[in-house]
Scaffold this active site. Structure first.
Site, PDB file in Angstrom:
ATOM      1  N   LYS A 161      -6.802   0.051 -14.309  1.00 25.49           N
ATOM      2  CA  LYS A 161      -6.772   1.010 -13.194  1.00 25.49           C
ATOM      3  C   LYS A 161      -7.332   2.381 -13.567  1.00 25.49           C
ATOM      4  O   LYS A 161      -7.912   3.056 -12.717  1.00 25.49           O
ATOM      5  CB  LYS A 161      -5.342   1.164 -12.660  1.00 25.49           C
ATOM      6  CG  LYS A 161      -4.878  -0.039 -11.855  1.00 25.49           C
ATOM      7  CD  LYS A 161      -3.525   0.228 -11.217  1.00 25.49           C
ATOM      8  CE  LYS A 161      -3.131  -0.909 -10.290  1.00 25.49           C
ATOM      9  NZ  LYS A 161      -1.963  -0.609  -9.478  1.00 25.49           N
TER      10      LYS A 161
ATOM     11  N   ASP B 229      -2.004   2.481  -3.518  1.00 29.36           N
ATOM     12  CA  ASP B 229      -0.622   2.149  -3.900  1.00 29.36           C
ATOM     13  C   ASP B 229       0.406   3.043  -3.197  1.00 29.36           C
ATOM     14  O   ASP B 229       1.421   2.571  -2.685  1.00 29.36           O
ATOM     15  CB  ASP B 229      -0.439   2.271  -5.419  1.00 29.36           C
ATOM     16  CG  ASP B 229      -1.011   1.079  -6.163  1.00 29.36           C
ATOM     17  OD1 ASP B 229      -1.174   0.013  -5.558  1.00 29.36           O
ATOM     18  OD2 ASP B 229      -1.297   1.230  -7.374  1.00 29.36           O
TER      19      ASP B 229
HETATM   20  N1  LIG Z   1       1.012  -2.020  -4.951  1.00 27.27           N
HETATM   21  C1  LIG Z   1       1.991  -2.531  -5.670  1.00 27.27           C
HETATM   22  O1  LIG Z   1       2.802  -3.315  -5.203  1.00 27.27           O
HETATM   23  C2  LIG Z   1       2.104  -2.114  -7.102  1.00 27.27           C
HETATM   24  C3  LIG Z   1       1.209  -1.203  -7.599  1.00 27.27           C
HETATM   25  C4  LIG Z   1       1.349  -0.787  -8.906  1.00 27.27           C
HETATM   26  C5  LIG Z   1       2.363  -1.314  -9.685  1.00 27.27           C
HETATM   27  N2  LIG Z   1       3.216  -2.224  -9.158  1.00 27.27           N
HETATM   28  C6  LIG Z   1       4.318  -2.752  -9.980  1.00 27.27           C
HETATM   29  O2  LIG Z   1       5.211  -1.674 -10.287  1.00 27.27           O
HETATM   30  C7  LIG Z   1       5.751  -1.866 -11.586  1.00 27.27           C
HETATM   31  C8  LIG Z   1       5.515  -0.607 -12.436  1.00 27.27           C
HETATM   32  O3  LIG Z   1       4.118  -0.484 -12.663  1.00 27.27           O
HETATM   33  P1  LIG Z   1       3.528   0.820 -13.336  1.00 27.27           P
HETATM   34  O4  LIG Z   1       2.045   0.680 -13.273  1.00 27.27           O
HETATM   35  O5  LIG Z   1       4.142   2.049 -12.748  1.00 27.27           O
HETATM   36  O6  LIG Z   1       4.025   0.641 -14.853  1.00 27.27           O
HETATM   37  P2  LIG Z   1       4.120   1.760 -15.972  1.00 27.27           P
HETATM   38  O7  LIG Z   1       3.104   2.828 -15.771  1.00 27.27           O
HETATM   39  O8  LIG Z   1       4.146   1.027 -17.274  1.00 27.27           O
HETATM   40  O9  LIG Z   1       5.566   2.452 -15.750  1.00 27.27           O
HETATM   41  C9  LIG Z   1       6.748   1.713 -15.968  1.00 27.27           C
HETATM   42  C10 LIG Z   1       7.967   2.538 -15.560  1.00 27.27           C
HETATM   43  O10 LIG Z   1       9.130   1.712 -15.682  1.00 27.27           O
HETATM   44  C11 LIG Z   1      10.027   2.283 -16.647  1.00 27.27           C
HETATM   45  N3  LIG Z   1      10.629   1.212 -17.433  1.00 27.27           N
HETATM   46  C12 LIG Z   1       9.998   0.191 -18.059  1.00 27.27           C
HETATM   47  N4  LIG Z   1      10.887  -0.596 -18.668  1.00 27.27           N
HETATM   48  C13 LIG Z   1      12.108  -0.062 -18.438  1.00 27.27           C
HETATM   49  C14 LIG Z   1      13.435  -0.423 -18.822  1.00 27.27           C
HETATM   50  N5  LIG Z   1      13.666  -1.499 -19.570  1.00 27.27           N
HETATM   51  N6  LIG Z   1      14.448   0.344 -18.385  1.00 27.27           N
HETATM   52  C15 LIG Z   1      14.221   1.431 -17.604  1.00 27.27           C
HETATM   53  N7  LIG Z   1      13.001   1.836 -17.206  1.00 27.27           N
HETATM   54  C16 LIG Z   1      11.953   1.091 -17.633  1.00 27.27           C
HETATM   55  C17 LIG Z   1       9.170   3.193 -17.501  1.00 27.27           C
HETATM   56  O11 LIG Z   1       9.989   4.193 -18.063  1.00 27.27           O
HETATM   57  P3  LIG Z   1       9.586   4.951 -19.427  1.00 27.27           P
HETATM   58  O12 LIG Z   1       8.692   6.109 -19.025  1.00 27.27           O
HETATM   59  O13 LIG Z   1      10.882   5.409 -19.994  1.00 27.27           O
HETATM   60  O14 LIG Z   1       8.854   3.978 -20.300  1.00 27.27           O
HETATM   61  C18 LIG Z   1       8.214   3.755 -16.443  1.00 27.27           C
HETATM   62  O15 LIG Z   1       8.820   4.763 -15.676  1.00 27.27           O
HETATM   63  C19 LIG Z   1       5.101  -3.127 -12.152  1.00 27.27           C
HETATM   64  O16 LIG Z   1       5.973  -4.204 -11.921  1.00 27.27           O
HETATM   65  C20 LIG Z   1       3.852  -3.275 -11.330  1.00 27.27           C
HETATM   66  O17 LIG Z   1       3.411  -4.615 -11.252  1.00 27.27           O
HETATM   67  C21 LIG Z   1       3.120  -2.616  -7.889  1.00 27.27           C
END
Ligand SMILES: NC(=O)c1ccc[n+]([C@@H]2O[C@H](COP(=O)([O-])OP(=O)(O)OC[C@H]3O[C@@H](n4cnc5c(N)ncnc54)[C@H](OP(=O)(O)O)[C@@H]3O)[C@@H](O)[C@H]2O)c1
Length: 183
Positions: A71, A107
């Site tokens: 991305k 998003d």
């Molecule tokens: N359009 C959509 O539907 C869409 C779009 C984008 C993403 N998503 C989904 O949204 C989710 C997040 O994506 P992202 O791109 O934002 O990922 P990301 O940038 O890796 O961010 C992950 C977030 O989750 C937190 N996290 C991860 N593991 C955790 C745990 N065990 N306990 C507590 N907090 C935890 C992280 O906190 P820390 O900062 O402490 O690591 C961070 O805030 C994914 O499942 C992705 O597939 C959906």
């Protein structure tokens, strides 16, 4: 639908991508709309990303969805990036506009529409966002245009603090004037 010489192609690129529901959703939508377009998933590694984007352009793909881990990196291979995607620092949708590849990020807008479709209207309310990653960044960008206050809760407090600093800077660029705070 019958695939013929006029069929256009859309695709999602990512790694991994085989689990994606995007082909099922988009092909159903194209069928419903009577569009002569097929949607497929391509596994593209980080080292292949540039070639994949250039290939999509050469082959005249109508559009791309971009998922992890591309991305951010995809932005440098596009002809233009819209201001929302630029501010978020991530592109999830690429439109091929007559040979020019333009990047967007849907998003945040998608998340806000999903709330509204479920009867939640965040205008002038306090919103709590769990997480400070890429998805949160896109949602915060969109939400900040409506909500009165945005609270960021995150496992790693330093990332939440950095998130707030970055979002303040980004909102200044787009002219939003809303409170955003980390707790
Ligand atoms: N359009 C959509 O539907 C869409 C779009 C984008 C993403 N998503 C989904 O949204 C989710 C997040 O994506 P992202 O791109 O934002 O990922 P990301 O940038 O890796 O961010 C992950 C977030 O989750 C937190 N996290 C991860 N593991 C955790 C745990 N065990 N306990 C507590 N907090 C935890 C992280 O906190 P820390 O900062 O402490 O690591 C961070 O805030 C994914 O499942 C992705 O597939 C959906």
């Amino acid at each position: 639908m019958v695939v013929n010489g006029k069929t256009r192609v859309c695709a999602i690129i990512g790694d991994p991508v085989e689990h994606s529901l995007s082909p099922v959703m988009h092909n159903a939508a194209f069928k419903e709309l009577g569009l002569n377009i097929v949607y497929v998933a391509f596994t593209v590694t980080s080292t292949e990303l540039k070639d994949a984007v250039l290939g999509a352009k050469s082959l005249g793909l109508r559009g791309l969805n971009v998922t992890m881990p591309h991305k951010n990196a995809v932005m440098s291979h596009l002809d233009a990036v819209d201001s929302t995607a630029e501010s978020i620092g991530a592109v999830n949708t690429v439109l091929n506009d007559q040979g020019k590849l333009i990047g967007y990020n849907t998003d945040g807008r998608g998340a806000m529409i999903a709330l509204q479709e479920n009867g939640v209207y965040p205008e002038e309310k306090k919103m709590v966002l769990l997480g400070a990653g890429g998805a949160a960044k896109a949602i915060a960008h969109q939400a900040a245009q409506d909500v009165d206050e945005l609270v960021i809760l995150n496992r790693t407090p330093e990332k939440a603090e950095q998130f707030v600093v970055e979002r303040h800077r980004a909102f200044e660029v787009v002219g939003a004037e809303r409170d955003i705070s980390n707790h």
